[in-house]
Design an enzyme around this catalytic site. Structure first.
Site, PDB file in Angstrom:
ATOM      1  N   HIS A 243       8.241 -32.174  14.390  1.00  0.00           N
ATOM      2  CA  HIS A 243       7.833 -30.937  15.062  1.00  0.00           C
ATOM      3  C   HIS A 243       6.676 -31.171  16.044  1.00  0.00           C
ATOM      4  O   HIS A 243       6.803 -30.963  17.252  1.00  0.00           O
ATOM      5  CB  HIS A 243       7.338 -29.921  14.025  1.00  0.00           C
ATOM      6  CG  HIS A 243       8.285 -29.590  12.923  1.00  0.00           C
ATOM      7  ND1 HIS A 243       9.384 -28.786  13.111  1.00  0.00           N
ATOM      8  CD2 HIS A 243       8.289 -29.923  11.609  1.00  0.00           C
ATOM      9  CE1 HIS A 243      10.009 -28.627  11.960  1.00  0.00           C
ATOM     10  NE2 HIS A 243       9.376 -29.306  11.038  1.00  0.00           N
TER      11      HIS A 243
HETATM   12  C1  BDR Z   1       5.121 -26.849  11.318  1.00  0.00           C
HETATM   13  O1  BDR Z   1       4.617 -26.583  10.015  1.00  0.00           O
HETATM   14  C2  BDR Z   1       4.099 -27.740   9.444  1.00  0.00           C
HETATM   15  O2  BDR Z   1       4.705 -27.944   8.211  1.00  0.00           O
HETATM   16  C3  BDR Z   1       4.325 -28.875  10.403  1.00  0.00           C
HETATM   17  O3  BDR Z   1       3.197 -29.724  10.455  1.00  0.00           O
HETATM   18  C4  BDR Z   1       4.563 -28.189  11.723  1.00  0.00           C
HETATM   19  O4  BDR Z   1       3.352 -28.001  12.430  1.00  0.00           O
HETATM   20  C5  BDR Z   1       6.625 -26.777  11.294  1.00  0.00           C
HETATM   21  O5  BDR Z   1       7.042 -25.512  10.911  1.00  0.00           O
END
Ligand code: BDR
Ligand code: CA
Length: 313
Positions: A243
């Site tokens: 992500h």
């Molecule tokens: C986001 O939430 C966190 O778990 C990850 O680091 C990312 O920023 C994804 O939904």
């Protein structure tokens, strides 16, 4: 071209860690003025420790790391140990950091840094809940107009949510903060789940990290190995979604991404859809566009860039 001056606001998190490593490996394009930590994936004491572990892994012990808000603006903290493990950085066995946190609050560092630079210079890169950024905007409204842009990971439209059926984690944890940021008038680029769920660490991509045969390459392979078990089980996907590195990759090569400039509003009232990014992708309202909401990624190009840059560390 001068490197872009950025502040990374983060809650590491394995994918935050990779995003930070990519930025620190790319000094031609990115100058990291500081890392501001926020409570999110794990509580603040761990995110601010993990950020320093990552700097030391990269061999960049002179990066300024600050601790910020330890809870959302108006709600109890929700964390994600079920995804990231107990430490937030489960996977590799990395030593505790020796570099200290910089004294002072992350929110004050954000405010002071924006005030110390000419308007239109500082880019904010939030990779976690938007608590620090919104708190800075509330405390010092004069800084809002001085921010060049915000490139953030959060939200989802076609993919729906990952923490509730309609909400993505970062926005869900602090919808009030997200609402302030999305209404701020600062140009915003959003990397939603629609994009990040296409940035998957498949086996060959994970092998490529490992084949770097460096501390960083091995650690990143171990982090994504750990992180992938959750998404494989939940979505049946081929590997871990990276992500947050979409944010730092965008700064290096925005052409890897395509999206639409649209209106995005945050749900802050309904318990059912709390934290939803209501994205007017089809432009069915006359609400003013306030964000470039990405929809697609050149995933091969992204992983080629990431692997090439990680090899430098
Ligand atoms: C986001 O939430 C966190 O778990 C990850 O680091 C990312 O920023 C994804 O939904
Ligand atoms: Ca994150």
């Amino acid at each position: 071209m001068q490197p872009q001056k950025i502040i990374i606001d983060t809650d590491p998190g394995q994918d935050d860690a990779v995003a930070i490593l990519l930025a620190l490996a790319s000094p031609e394009e990115i100058e990291v003025l500081g890392l501001t930590c926020v409570a999110g994936n794990v509580p603040l004491d761990l995110t601010s420790k993990n950020a320093r572990i990552v700097c030391e892994l990269a061999g960049k012990t002179n990066v300024k790391v600050f601790a910020g808000c330890d809870r959302p603006m108006g709600r109890d903290l929700v964390t994600a140990e079920h995804v990231h493990g107990k430490t937030g950085l489960d996977g590799p066995n990395l030593p505790d950091p020796t570099m200290p946190l910089i004294p002072g609050h992350a929110v004050d560092f954000i405010i002071d840094t924006i005030r110390d630079h000419a308007p239109g210079v500082i880019t904010l890169c939030p990779l976690g809940p938007l608590t620090n950024i919104a708190t800075a905007f509330e405390k010092a409204p004069d800084i809002v107009k001085r921010v060049k842009k915000i490139v953030l990971m959060g939200g989802g439209y076609f993919e729906g949510g990952n923490i509730t059926p309609t909400a993505e984690f970062n926005i869900y944890v602090d919808p009030q903060a997200a609402d302030i940021v999305f209404k701020s008038g600062v140009p915003i680029v959003v990397m939603p789940l629609d994009v990040t769920h296409k940035a998957l660490v498949t086996k060959p991509r994970n092998d490529a990290f490992r084949a770097l045969s460096t501390r960083v390459g091995t650690a990143v392979a171990q982090m994504t190995d750990f992180f992938e078990r959750f998404d494989k089980e939940k979505y049946g996907s081929e590997g871990a979604p990276l992500h947050d590195p979409c944010v730092t990759a965008y700064l290096i090569n925005p052409d890897l991404f395509t999206g639409r400039h649209i209106n995005v509003e945050i749900e802050t009232q309904s318990e059912l859809t709390m934290g939803m990014t209501v994205a007017d992708w089809w432009r069915v309202t006359d609400r003013t566009p306030n964000a470039t909401f990405m929809g697609d990624i050149d995933a091969d190009g992204f992983f080629a860039l990431l692997t090439e840059r990680l090899a430098r560390l």
